[in-house]
Design an enzyme around this catalytic site. Structure first.
Site, PDB file in Angstrom:
ATOM      1  N   PRO A 110      -9.931  -3.385   3.699  1.00  0.00           N
ATOM      2  CA  PRO A 110     -10.168  -1.923   3.980  1.00  0.00           C
ATOM      3  C   PRO A 110     -10.027  -1.743   5.567  1.00  0.00           C
ATOM      4  O   PRO A 110      -9.679  -0.879   6.120  1.00  0.00           O
ATOM      5  CB  PRO A 110     -11.657  -1.373   3.557  1.00  0.00           C
ATOM      6  N   LYS A 111     -10.339  -2.795   6.245  1.00  0.00           N
ATOM      7  CA  LYS A 111     -10.111  -2.714   7.677  1.00  0.00           C
ATOM      8  C   LYS A 111      -8.826  -2.576   8.254  1.00  0.00           C
ATOM      9  O   LYS A 111      -8.426  -1.814   8.959  1.00  0.00           O
ATOM     10  CB  LYS A 111     -11.134  -3.957   8.262  1.00  0.00           C
ATOM     11  N   GLY A 145       1.476  -0.004  -2.545  1.00  0.00           N
ATOM     12  CA  GLY A 145       1.795  -0.331  -1.156  1.00  0.00           C
ATOM     13  C   GLY A 145       1.076   0.582  -0.190  1.00  0.00           C
ATOM     14  O   GLY A 145       0.662   1.611  -0.648  1.00  0.00           O
ATOM     15  N   GLU A 194       4.044   2.371   4.177  1.00  0.00           N
ATOM     16  CA  GLU A 194       4.888   3.478   4.569  1.00  0.00           C
ATOM     17  C   GLU A 194       4.538   4.841   4.080  1.00  0.00           C
ATOM     18  O   GLU A 194       4.576   5.946   4.885  1.00  0.00           O
ATOM     19  CB  GLU A 194       6.381   3.550   3.558  1.00  0.00           C
TER      20      GLU A 194
END
Ligand code: FES
Ligand code: FES
Lengths: 740, 161
Positions: free
Chosen positions: A634-635, A704, A707
């Site tokens: 998460p970081k 992903g 993007e």
């Protein structure tokens, strides 16, 4: 052992980066290294009449001046199956192979000298006489043509749709229709593109800025007509790329050519100005969106046409129609894609290529429809929520977009928004709230990795992947450590070298879904090898046991029934007199692509403050919630998301290549005039991940991330500017002169 | 015709408390001297035009962009680069805060950000988030780590104060 996947671990390469010890491509210190500087054409089209290199050759320190007259003729073999990162039709620039000038900024000579200063000076002394011929330097949508066959085969289709869009649009009780444009934009990674080429006999080593070492090697092998085995590409750190280092650009060939000529290692670093023409960019796009809806806000027709600029010598096209095809539920849809040829260097993927463009038009148009219908913009999206991918006719492998909307709206305080424009103020500033949806299709590619269990109880994991910033080093280390049951510190991950197992392109948000699963497989293969040895041994706790009677946990092998103790990896290796044990594993897409459509989703909410007297837009808050499947770290994931927000803010308010059609040239080719966001432009940027774990898409459950993080930001800001001011600015960037 | 370039000559540069004697050309920037002559590549080249801040170093304790300074002009002055901050394995508080707050992605702008931050904190110009944003706006981060950079600098500034 505590879970390592899902923990906000600090980057394993962090200390190297903050102390200056991470080695980027330009920084390999090779004995005898010399320097190259390029000369580029100042005309958009024509040919070289004559070259005079006499003065340059006489200049101090000069080792060689290469031009099309004396450069080696290279075979430029075709790659049978073009890599997906290359332009899919036409012919790449064959650098220094002829007298033709195809675009302004094309490299036409290179000076090689002992020092950088000498090379730059010599390059200035090269005299070239050009004959200019008429050039296509104006973006004229009327010249738009469909993508050619190569691109269509690669999924860049000229048309897609379903139902009867025209008729449905004509019959729709409510309609909106508008044109949106964004300019040519440049990646402007802070690290310039650079290559050091070093020949040792027939063997070439390239220290290169690349997102895909394996493909870099393949491309140069084909250009030079030499076997891939004779080339090694090394790229342990990449100083940002955002798509610009996916394919292999002409300067890599130039560096290799120059190194061959002078018999010394050569470094060729592009200048900031050259980065606007020697690599690609996000193409200028114009789009027309027409939406038809029922009075209660159900989409009945969607028409979307996107026209983009493209180079003339080769054809790069994007998946611009992808978001339109499946973001909303709509029975009648027609999307069209056209390209306008221009004499320019070729565009290339830039973060969320095509999709960020398609989402921009669609999400601004949805906001206009919400106004027309007098429905809250968020509510309009919910009413048209796509429960399935209606274009592919497939269910989503997972979709938590509703949770994204709810979470981000709540966190943002969307309910405080007053629907009328110009209705919210703070002092002398107009306040605007805007939102947009984000989507990016999730793909995966075949990948391999190796895992070596080492005698000291650790593991070394390897794959020829890349880390241009998302944290591949760290997240892959986490995956391996958790799979092996080892502490993070005991595992090292190596990447960025063609000597390592094959990895797919580090782009298109595919890295974790592709390579992560290969690493899990490689860990499993190494464990199996070790367990097989232990079971086949004459003696020892696992001697003669069937494979299902043993299992790895807690950093070693144990009996599956829990009896007996855990024998650590290092101990097992010792028992078999092994210093280390290595195994490879791979992963590739499977049947899931036939069963499901996969995408990452997001909901982006922004607040803007507009100073009408100055025309300035400030963005105090951007809040996004994302469904990216499982989050490994998460970081670092949060860093990717807030980075995407910054990129999207640049797109909305700042970034624009100013094009001089007389010369076919970008006028503001530097970082002072091509504006990118600076620290003071950024307020609160907050990313929230909604829980998800997409095992339908791949075993690790990730989708992903890179993007989707930029998609939706620019339209949310433009929509907020409308809300603040009542003015719909359909042409990005929204600069003060436009608002005044 | 541009003038004939000057011959190379020797200079002594004081970097991170050490003296280095090196051959340079009159045109050599401090940045190129650090990277290519002294092989201190922690200082980054992003634009060579004074526009990005990646090459920021401290010159007699003050922040400068080393790409806009000739190496010869740095003679007799004290240069501090990113390599000169940590004490052995122990990171400088700003470096540690950058790792802790994930104040970078690709890491290429990072040495410049850190040198700017160290300079700003020393000058007492990192007192609030807005001041940090302003003081570090000469350092572009294309990866967009700005929010984390502000958090890291704030954290380090409070720890040092
Ligand atoms: S390299 Fe010096 S400011 Fe960009
Ligand atoms: S971390 Fe990549 S440019 Fe700042």
């Amino acid at each position: 052992m505590n879970a390592i996947i899902g923990q906000p671990v600090s980057r394993v390469d962090g200390p190297a980066k903050v102390t200056g010890h991470a080695t980027y491509a330009a920084e390999f210190d090779l004995p005898g290294l010399v320097h190259a500087a390029m000369v580029v054409a100042p005309i958009p089209r024509g040919h070289i009449r004559s070259v005079d290199t006499a003065a340059a050759e006489r200049a101090p320190g000069v080792l060689a001046i290469l031009t099309h007259e004396n450069a080696p003729r290279l075979p430029y073999h075709q790659i049978p199956q073009r890599p997906q990162v290359d332009a899919q039709s036409g012919e790449q620039l064959h650098v220094l192979q002829d007298a033709e000038v195809r675009f302004n900024g094309q490299p036409v000579a290179v000076a090689v000298a002992e020092t950088l200063e000498q090379a730059v000076h010599a390059a200035e002394l090269v005299r070239i006489d050009y004959a200019r011929t008429p050039a296509l330097t104006i973006f004229d949508p009327a010249r738009g043509r469909p993508p050619s066959e190569g691109n269509v085969k690669a999924g860049r289709v000229p048309e897609l749709g379903r139902g009867e869009a025209e008729a449905a649009l004509a019959a729709a009780p409510v309609r909106v229709e508008a044109r949106y444009t964004h300019p040519r934009e440049h990646h402007n990674a802070i690290e310039p593109h650079v290559t050091i080429a070093h020949w040792e006999g027939e063997h070439l080593t390239l220290y290169d800025k690349t997102q895909w070492v394996d493909n870099d090697r393949k491309e140069i092998a084909h250009v030079f007509g030499i076997p891939e085995e004779r080339i090694r590409v090394v790229s342990p750190f990449v100083g940002g790329a955002f798509g610009s280092a996916l394919r292999t650009w002409p300067h890599v060939t130039l560096a290799a050519m120059a190194a061959q000529r002078v018999g010394r290692p050569v470094r060729l670093e592009l200048t900031r100005r050259q980065l606007y023409t020697s690599i690609g960019f996000r193409p200028h796009s114009e789009q027309h969106v027409a939406l038809g809806a029922t009075k209660d806000g159900r989409l009945s027709a969607l028409k979307h046409e996107v026209i983009q600029q493209v180079g003339r010598y080769e054809e790069y096209a994007e998946t611009v129609l992808s978001p339109t095809s499946h973001l909303y539920s709509c029975p009648n849809l027609l999307a069209r894609y056209r390209l306008v040829e221009m004499d320019t260097n070729s565009p290339c993927p830039m973060r969320a290529p095509g999709v960020v463009t398609g989402v921009l038009g669609l999400e601004m148009a949805m906001d206009e429809l919400a106004v027309e219908l007098n429905i809250d913009p968020l509510e309009l999206r919910l009413r048209n929520y796509a429960e399935t991918d209606e274009q592919k006719g497939l269910p989503w492998s997972s979709k938590e977009l509703r949770a994204c909307y709810a979470t981000a709206a709540e966190r943002f305080g969307w309910s405080r928004r007053r629907p009328e424009p110009r209705s919210m103020r703070e002092g002398d500033q107009l306040v605007g709230y805007g939102m947009a949806t984000a989507i990016y299709h999730s793909d995966r590619s075949a990948a391999t990795a190796s895992v070596a269990l080492t005698g000291n109880g650790g593991a070394v994991v390897r794959s020829a992947s890349s880390d241009m910033g998302p944290g591949t080093y760290t997240s892959m280390t986490q995956v391996a450590a958790e799979t092996l049951g080892l502490p993070l510190e005991q595992v090292r991950f190596e990447l960025g070298d063609t000597n390592l197992p094959y990895a797919p392109v580090h782009g298109g948000s595919v890295t974790m879904a592709s390579l992560g699963n290969a690493i899990v497989a490689a860990c499993g293969a190494a464990q199996k090898k070790l367990a097989d040895l232990a079971r086949a041994a004459q003696q020892g706790p696992f001697s003669g046991l069937p494979s299902e009677a043993v299992a790895f946990h807690g950093g070693g092998l144990a009996r599956a029934d829990g009896s007996g103790s855990v024998v650590p990896y290092a101990e097992l290796l010792r028992q078999h007199n092994l210093g280390w044990l290595e195994a490879e594993g791979s992963a590739q897409p499977g049947e899931e692509t036939k069963k499901y459509s996969s995408a990452a989703f997001g909901a982006v909410f922004v607040e803007v403050r507009v100073d009408e007297a100055l025309g300035t837009v400030r963005v105090p808050r951007i809040i996004g919630a994302y469904d990216v499947g499982r989050v490994i770290n998460p970081k670092t994931a949060r860093s990717q998301c807030i980075g995407g927000m910054v990129g999207g803010l640049g797109m909305a308010l700042e970034e624009r290549a100013d094009w001089d059609a007389r010369f076919g040239r970008v006028m503001n080719a530097n970082l002072a005039e091509y504006l990118v966001p600076v620290n003071a432009d950024i307020g609160v940027t907050e990313a929230i991940f909604v829980p998800n774990d997409d095992r339908n898409f791949n075993p690790l459950g990730v989708k992903g991330l890179a993007e989707v993080a930029i998609c939706g930001v620019a339209p949310a800001i433009a929509n907020a500017v409308w809300h603040a001011t009542g003015r719909r600015i359909r042409q990005l960037p929204i600069t003060p002169d436009v608002l005044l | 015709m541009p003038p004939e370039p000057a011959q190379s000559f020797a200079v002594t540069l004081r970097v991170n408390g050490q003296s280095f004697e090196t051959e340079i050309d009159a045109r050599t920037t401090l940045l190129d001297a650090l990277r290519d002559r002294l092989h201190l590549t922690g200082t980054k080249k992003g634009c060579a035009l004074g526009q990005c801040g990646a090459c920021t170093v401290l010159l007699d304790g003050k922040r400068v962009v080393s790409c806009l300074m000739l190496a010869a002009m740095a003679e007799g002055r004290e240069v501090t680069t990113i390599e000169g901050l940590a004490r052995g394995d122990e990171l400088h508080p700003v470096q540690a805060a950058f790792v802790e707050h994930d104040a970078f992605q690709c890491g290429y702008c990072t040495p410049g950000q850190i040198m700017s931050a160290v300079g700003a904190i020393r000058e007492g110009r990192a007192g609030s988030d807005d001041e940090i944003r302003e003081q570090l706006s000469g350092n572009l981060c294309r990866c967009g780590a700005y929010a984390n950079i502000v958090a890291a600098v704030r954290d380090a500034a409070t720890r040092e104060a």
